[in-house]
Design an enzyme around this catalytic site. Structure first.
Site, mmCIF file in Angstrom:
data_model
loop_
_atom_site.group_PDB
_atom_site.id
_atom_site.type_symbol
_atom_site.label_atom_id
_atom_site.label_comp_id
_atom_site.label_asym_id
_atom_site.label_seq_id
_atom_site.Cartn_x
_atom_site.Cartn_y
_atom_site.Cartn_z
ATOM 1 N N GLU A 28 -9.545 -8.774 7.310
ATOM 2 C CA GLU A 28 -10.611 -9.550 6.673
ATOM 3 C C GLU A 28 -10.676 -9.207 5.196
ATOM 4 O OE1 GLU A 28 -13.835 -8.172 9.082
ATOM 5 O OE2 GLU A 28 -13.343 -9.526 10.723
ATOM 6 N N ILE A 73 16.230 4.374 -9.783
ATOM 7 C CA ILE A 73 17.673 4.641 -9.709
ATOM 8 C C ILE A 73 18.465 3.485 -10.300
ATOM 9 C CG2 ILE A 73 19.630 4.902 -8.115
ATOM 10 C CD1 ILE A 73 17.689 6.556 -6.322
ATOM 11 N N ALA A 132 -4.999 -12.408 14.396
ATOM 12 C CA ALA A 132 -5.821 -12.380 13.183
ATOM 13 C C ALA A 132 -6.731 -11.162 13.239
ATOM 14 C CB ALA A 132 -6.640 -13.667 13.081
ATOM 15 N N GLU A 177 -2.188 -4.816 8.522
ATOM 16 C CA GLU A 177 -2.542 -4.330 9.849
ATOM 17 C C GLU A 177 -2.359 -5.540 10.747
ATOM 18 O OE1 GLU A 177 -3.066 -0.995 10.908
ATOM 19 O OE2 GLU A 177 -5.019 -0.826 9.950
#
Lengths: 260, 369
Positions: free
Chosen positions: B130, B338, B127, B364
């Protein structure tokens, strides 16, 4: 239970195949090589049998040039214990099913086995002859297109299910025997990361055909190889209504296609 | 100078992952996206690949084949080629295991690593992120304040992958008021601890299949020995850099999948009598996709190679993640263009990849190499 798996490294089914300049084989550069898909069922079945009997050894035997080691390693990564690599590019180059089976037989005869697995065919030349010739050379029964295998606890015999047109045949066969693997026999496992890392430490016995004392010449020679002709564009039958279209179709089938 | 060709191990790893991605991930990816979830059978099957046990030392029950950041990057790219969400789910356990293995105390390793060597898929997760505008992984607001014999954890984390299935969390928190990364640590937090609330499953724009949750910590008492690395703490820069390298690799996988899908489409789709691949407007986009992907991969491999040499990798890992995530979005955007009208239709995977690529840039700490 000890098993031997005959394995051929073949072009990946998605590879675009080109014929070489001499017209006698395929262009091997730029081809992605993989373990024969039917051979893979053989490897998986050998592993499952070993797991079931909680003992034994799975040996992969492959005839092929240097590059074949990668397919051998894949088999070892799946879990096979050892391998024999008959590395003889010159022999491999012109080997027909008889020559291939002779080399395999020479490599296998001193190994311990209860079952020899082969793919039902290699997906490149599709000859499907090697297991049968191998059976002849080793004096073993051969059951082709196996989709289910049950080995007796004492390993003296096996009950195998093979595919026949429109149904199944269930056959009892004394062991040792040669079984050729058909799709449906099992679902081959993925080589796991630990398997891949372990594979490189497993022994691979590299031999030439001469080392094995084999001096056979191929009985057949590939004279020419060609790609299937390009498909012609379809023809759309024109007409005002169904009756007129049917008439035009019948005419085209009679006069152009000369089918009716 | 290192070489750019893969060695035999790496080729085997690539081939095995490619196959798993093609046969097990791609066919279920769309359904997982629509259902916003991942079937347990898939997770169990992925566990058989041994991605976690492979690196854990033998004394803790693993195979001890050591960790190669470069090999992990190759693997992550191939898995993400199958599907980004599923690949992240497959790699989540390593988010917990790798930091514990590389930075944990002997006691922490003994306690937590053996649990990940069994034959059932097991989740520990990380974790980091935030809920703040301009969230910065080096400026963590969750705090761990030291008392006599424990830390008090307070704060809120979001986008925690597989939080609902996780037994343990590695929670990144700040231990001092200083704003540099010196005061950032990671704490092993058990799911059962008092004060921990796992919030509702988040509804995200992309990566729908990957379950993520908010986690709230309110005065959670964390034993001193649960500070990762013990008294000396961890090198947080390395942790975040490994995540960035892993994430970058998955973004490259997504881009590669998009490019290949578009090439096939452009060759088959006929407009004005010719395949659209022969039109410069399309061909240039395809060429640019290839340039982006190859560039991103080179940067990623360089970062991974640097990590393996244990050199300072903050800069390269950051560049790699940033570039990979930007190129992935650009490639996915081109992909939608495309495919034209088909680019926004759910029948084709490109619209899903586009959403995934966009959501991805926020991440992240969802993959680690």
């Amino acid at each position: 239970m000890n098993t031997v798996v005959c394995m051929k490294q073949v072009p990946d089914t998605e590879t675009l195949i080109k014929i070489n300049a001499e017209g006698t084989g395929i262009v091997t550069e730029g081809v992605k090589w993989v373990m024969g898909p039917y051979d893979e069922y053989g490897v998986e079945e050998a592993l499952q049998q070993k797991e079931k009997f909680k003992a034994g050894k799975v040996t992969i035997v492959s005839l092929g040039p240097d590059r074949a080691i990668e397919a051998i390693r894949t088999g070892l990564a799946m879990g096979a214990d050892t391998a024999v690599h008959i590395n003889d590019a010159a022999f491999y180059e012109k080997a027909d099913p008889y020559a291939t089976a002779s080399a395999l037989a020479a490599a296998i005869k001193d190994l311990e086995y209860d079952v020899i697995f082969c793919g039902k065919q290699a997906i490149d030349d599709d000859s499907g002859q090697v297991p049968a010739i191998l059976g002849e050379l080793l004096g073993l029964p051969v059951i082709t297109q196996v989709i289910k295998l049950e080995v007796a606890d004492d390993k003296s015999k096996a009950t195998v299910t093979r595919e026949v047109e429109g149904g199944h045949a269930i056959i009892d066969v004394p062991l040792p025997a040669i079984l050729t693997a058909q799709k449906g026999l099992n679902e081959p496992r993925y080589a796991s990361l630990p398997g891949i890392m372990k594979a490189k430490k497993k022994p691979v016995d590299v031999k030439t055909v001469a080392d094995l004392g084999v001096s056979v010449e191929p009985m057949t020679v590939i004279k020419e190889m060609s790609l299937p002709p390009a498909r012609q564009a379809g023809k759309i039958i024109e007409g005002e209504d169904a009756a007129e279209k049917a008439k035009a179709l019948a005419k085209a089938l009679h006069e152009e296609a000369k089918l009716i | 100078m290192s070489t750019f060709s893969l060695d035999e191990d790496q080729r085997q790893i690539r081939d095995s992952m490619q196959r798993f991605a093609a046969e097990e991930m791609r066919p279920i990816a769309r359904d997982c996206d629509e259902d916003a979830g991942i079937p347990d059978e898939f997770l169990e099957k992925s566990w058989e690949l041994g991605l976690t046990a492979n690196i854990i030392p033998e004394k803790y029950g693993g195979y001890e084949f050591g960790r190669s950041v470069l090999n992990n990057a190759i693997m992550a790219e191939e898995l993400a080629y199958g599907d980004l969400s599923l690949s992240l789910a497959v790699m989540v356990p390593n988010l917990f295991v790798l930091p514990v293995m590389e930075m944990g105390t002997d006691l922490q390793k003994e306690k937590y690593l053996p649990g990940f060597c069994g034959d059932k898929y097991k989740v520990g997760t990380l974790a980091i992120i935030e809920h703040f505008i301009l969230f910065d992984a080096l400026d963590i607001k969750t705090t761990a304040e030291r008392n006599q014999d424990h830390y008090v954890l307070n704060g809120e984390k979001c986008l925690v992958p597989m939080a609902d299935k996780a037994d343990h969390f590695l929670v990144v928190a700040s231990t001092s008021k200083s704003s540099n990364n010196e005061g950032i640590d990671a704490f092993i937090v058990e799911k059962s601890i008092e004060g921990l609330t796992i919030g509702e499953k988040e509804k995200n724009m992309g990566l729908n299949a990957l379950p993520t949750n908010t986690i709230i910590f309110k005065d959670c008492k964390i034993p001193l020995e649960n500070r990762l690395g013990g008294e000396q703490g961890i090198d947080y820069i390395n942790l975040i850099s490994w995540c960035r390298i892993g994430l970058a690799a998955t973004a490259i996988g997504l881009a590669g999948a998009t490019k290949d899908y578009c090439i096939d489409y452009a060759k088959e789709r006929i407009a004005f009598g010719h395949p659209i691949a022969t039109r410069q407007a399309i061909a240039f986009m395809l060429a640019e996709m290839a340039i982006e992907i190859d560039s991103a991969r080179l940067l990623n491999w360089k970062a991974a190679w640097t990590a393996d040499k244990r050199d300072n990798l903050l800069r390269l890992a950051y560049l790699s993640k940033t570039y990979a995530s930007e190129q992935a979005f650009k490639v996915a955007d081109y992909g939608v263009s495309i495919l034209g009208g088909h680019g926004v239709i759910r029948e084709h995977p490109v619209e899903m990849w586009f959403r995934n690529a966009r959501a991805f840039s926020m991440l992240e700490g969802m993959a680690i190499a």
